[in-house]
Enzyme design. Sequence first.
Site, PDB file in Angstrom:
ATOM      1  N   GLU A   1       0.870  -1.171   0.000  1.00 25.65           N
ATOM      2  CA  GLU A   1       0.000   0.000   0.000  1.00 25.65           C
ATOM      3  C   GLU A   1       0.911   1.226   0.000  1.00 25.65           C
ATOM      4  O   GLU A   1       1.797   1.331   0.860  1.00 25.65           O
ATOM      5  CB  GLU A   1      -0.884   0.008   1.258  1.00 25.65           C
ATOM      6  CG  GLU A   1      -1.865   1.156   1.218  1.00 25.65           C
ATOM      7  CD  GLU A   1      -2.728   1.290   2.476  1.00 25.65           C
ATOM      8  OE1 GLU A   1      -2.481   0.563   3.449  1.00 25.65           O
ATOM      9  OE2 GLU A   1      -3.624   2.147   2.468  1.00 25.65           O
TER      10      GLU A   1
ATOM     11  N   ARG B   1       5.499 -12.540   9.808  1.00 25.88           N
ATOM     12  CA  ARG B   1       6.138 -11.288   9.442  1.00 25.88           C
ATOM     13  C   ARG B   1       7.496 -11.193  10.130  1.00 25.88           C
ATOM     14  O   ARG B   1       7.730 -11.821  11.153  1.00 25.88           O
ATOM     15  CB  ARG B   1       5.272 -10.088   9.811  1.00 25.88           C
ATOM     16  CG  ARG B   1       4.784 -10.067  11.250  1.00 25.88           C
ATOM     17  CD  ARG B   1       3.873  -8.872  11.530  1.00 25.88           C
ATOM     18  NE  ARG B   1       4.618  -7.644  11.639  1.00 25.88           N
ATOM     19  CZ  ARG B   1       4.445  -6.587  10.854  1.00 25.88           C
ATOM     20  NH1 ARG B   1       3.536  -6.601   9.913  1.00 25.88           N
ATOM     21  NH2 ARG B   1       5.173  -5.504  11.026  1.00 25.88           N
TER      22      ARG B   1
ATOM     23  N   LYS C   1       5.313   1.003   9.150  1.00 21.35           N
ATOM     24  CA  LYS C   1       5.316   2.265   8.419  1.00 21.35           C
ATOM     25  C   LYS C   1       4.712   3.392   9.248  1.00 21.35           C
ATOM     26  O   LYS C   1       5.183   4.519   9.192  1.00 21.35           O
ATOM     27  CB  LYS C   1       4.485   2.111   7.136  1.00 21.35           C
ATOM     28  CG  LYS C   1       5.194   1.375   6.028  1.00 21.35           C
ATOM     29  CD  LYS C   1       4.358   1.346   4.761  1.00 21.35           C
ATOM     30  CE  LYS C   1       3.247   0.336   4.840  1.00 21.35           C
ATOM     31  NZ  LYS C   1       2.663  -0.021   3.543  1.00 21.35           N
TER      32      LYS C   1
HETATM   33  P1  ATP Z   1       3.238  -1.934   8.040  1.00 23.70           P
HETATM   34  O1  ATP Z   1       2.610  -2.879   9.006  1.00 23.70           O
HETATM   35  O2  ATP Z   1       4.656  -1.619   8.280  1.00 23.70           O
HETATM   36  O3  ATP Z   1       2.432  -0.702   7.814  1.00 23.70           O
HETATM   37  P2  ATP Z   1       1.943  -3.221   5.934  1.00 23.70           P
HETATM   38  O4  ATP Z   1       1.741  -4.657   6.184  1.00 23.70           O
HETATM   39  O5  ATP Z   1       0.807  -2.328   6.207  1.00 23.70           O
HETATM   40  O6  ATP Z   1       3.238  -2.723   6.675  1.00 23.70           O
HETATM   41  P3  ATP Z   1       1.825  -3.390   3.125  1.00 23.70           P
HETATM   42  O7  ATP Z   1       2.032  -2.282   2.178  1.00 23.70           O
HETATM   43  O8  ATP Z   1       0.484  -3.920   3.303  1.00 23.70           O
HETATM   44  O9  ATP Z   1       2.449  -2.939   4.483  1.00 23.70           O
HETATM   45  O10 ATP Z   1       2.823  -4.575   2.801  1.00 23.70           O
HETATM   46  C1  ATP Z   1       3.003  -5.147   1.536  1.00 23.70           C
HETATM   47  C2  ATP Z   1       3.375  -6.576   1.704  1.00 23.70           C
HETATM   48  O11 ATP Z   1       4.497  -6.701   2.572  1.00 23.70           O
HETATM   49  C3  ATP Z   1       2.249  -7.365   2.327  1.00 23.70           C
HETATM   50  O12 ATP Z   1       2.075  -8.540   1.574  1.00 23.70           O
HETATM   51  C4  ATP Z   1       2.710  -7.662   3.714  1.00 23.70           C
HETATM   52  O13 ATP Z   1       2.218  -8.867   4.136  1.00 23.70           O
HETATM   53  C5  ATP Z   1       4.229  -7.655   3.562  1.00 23.70           C
HETATM   54  N1  ATP Z   1       4.853  -7.244   4.826  1.00 23.70           N
HETATM   55  C6  ATP Z   1       4.619  -6.122   5.519  1.00 23.70           C
HETATM   56  N2  ATP Z   1       5.321  -6.097   6.662  1.00 23.70           N
HETATM   57  C7  ATP Z   1       6.028  -7.255   6.701  1.00 23.70           C
HETATM   58  C8  ATP Z   1       6.948  -7.830   7.623  1.00 23.70           C
HETATM   59  N3  ATP Z   1       7.285  -7.212   8.759  1.00 23.70           N
HETATM   60  N4  ATP Z   1       7.466  -9.035   7.329  1.00 23.70           N
HETATM   61  C9  ATP Z   1       7.149  -9.655   6.185  1.00 23.70           C
HETATM   62  N5  ATP Z   1       6.286  -9.176   5.280  1.00 23.70           N
HETATM   63  C10 ATP Z   1       5.724  -7.988   5.522  1.00 23.70           C
END
Ligand code: ATP
Length: 586
Positions: free
Chosen positions: A35, A260, A270
Amino acid sequence: MPPEEGPRDFIRDIIDEDNRTGRFNGRVHTRFPPEPNGYLHIGHAKSICLNFGIAADYKGLCNLRFDDTNPAKEEQEYIDSIIEDVRWLGFDWKDRLFYGSDYFQQMYDWAVQLIGAGKAYVDDQTADEISNSRGTLTLPGKESPWRERSVEENLRLFEEMRDGRYENGTKVLRARIDMAHPNMNMRDPVMYRILKLPHPHAGDRWCIYPMYDWAHGLEDSIEGITHSICTLEFEDHRPLYDWFLDELGVYHPQQIEFARLNLTYTPMSKRVFREMVENGTVSGWDDPRLPTISGMRRRGYSPAGIRLFARRIGVAKVNSTVDLDFLEHCIREDLNRTSPRFMGVLRPLRVVIENHPEGKVEEMEVAVNPEDPSAGSRKVHFTNELLIEQEDFMESPPRDFFRLAPGREVRLRGAYLVTCREAVKRDGRVVELRCTLDPATRGGNVPDGRKVKSTLHWVSAAHAVGAEIRLYENLFTVEDPMGQAGREYTEFINPGSLEVLTDCKVEPALRALGPLDRFQFERLGYFCVDPDTTAERLVLNRTARLKDAWARKRDKGQGAPQASYARLGKEDRRSSERGTGRSSSP
Ligand code: ATP
Ligand code: MG
């Protein structure tokens, strides 16, 4: 991409099985779906390496797709940074860069289809009313008073929502599933909300926007994704994605959840990084102390080092926390292979070689990288006035100090053995060392085989150029800044995480390097050229010390990549409390 031997894990086992049964006709098609509401971090790097890595291993495809359903938080700056970061990590999506927002019309048509089938309705309740009537894990929710609207009325109202006839927050479209469902995600989740905001990609065409849970599975379906790999928080959402796809009767990917990445000494979110950028705790998303991809790039981490880390930690089904020292260990391993060596002095101390003629310049030949003979050699200038590290000299050394002291002999790397004859002091401080060299030891060789206990780095005072060097420590003082009961992460920010040295002296050859070029300062660590460098001012970042804290733990039997203490319970609890962090309420 350099060839990297193929890892094994439970996800690849599932894919092998699907290939064996012919479930997707042997197709393997993954995607990385960020996102664009912030910059990517090392957690995303894990997901990127996994998704693009699987596609490469199986000669399949991996899409880069922006999951851009919430214009309130998304910006073009983030889109641009994500594209740059994924590419920098070494991955290529060819012509498959997609935007979820390009599917808004299709999603809208499918919503109309669900309304027509009596499977979705327009609800006039406020966000609070909806959230208060969801029930709890033990109590069923309460059905909305608007749940029994006719199909005709729902179709008309939904169209009017799209046409901008209603204000933000006054109406939503909800799936009509089951308000008593044991899985809270199935209790008539919101599919659309009204948001009178332009969209960074779709412009001002829409004033209703799909919720993540409605959009995500559809995006995968539209792109023909075979294996939709996501983090564990989405396990409870899978039944909902399946419900939508089943009700619509469209193509189904297989969702697979993995743990994760969490790292010690840092949050991994983020949202938190955005706060730190906005309140000035760090200088920007690319602050070298942040584990964002842009921060790590500026710090001097290499794409190959990050990929090596991602491969070594593997993927698992249980959340855990990886030791930050293990990340550094992997980066160091790559940098050791690839970094040219230079000499530089952080806190200079003047050394005069009394038996070397003033004005005589000798060129000493030293290896560019002892790990890589093909890198050849370089020349460093030796003169009678040198600079060494202040901490490499002690006037009255304790027993375990082996470096320079009055009367003691050490080796100057690649040059000579020198002996300290006198320490010159001013106001009680040592300001200069008077030394002599042994001409028989040119190049640092010792023909008579006598032992010297240490080798120091040095530069020629007349040739060295000034540099600003930025030294970094952990941003947080505790291993789990987000998990300190009743306390905010902001209380654990390390006030000493950045030290700026402005009087450093380095080999002039560094002037020829470009922004972000990586190298090693002998004895000090890995460094890179910071983009703040100008024609007048050389600015360098310390990427990592040479000392490998993780290898030491490993040698003491404590060196699993996962931090060794019990924290799994806490992590699991946190990720379920946090939910998905997505816009899951209107
Ligand atoms: P954050 O929690 O930091 O805001 P998010 O999950 O909201 O991150 P996304 O933009 O949705 O961020 O992430 C894109 C992809 O990266 C998703 O498929 C998510 O599952 C993966 N992802 C995000 N954070 C992690 C992590 N800590 N470890 C592994 N994969 C991750
Ligand atoms: Mg999230």
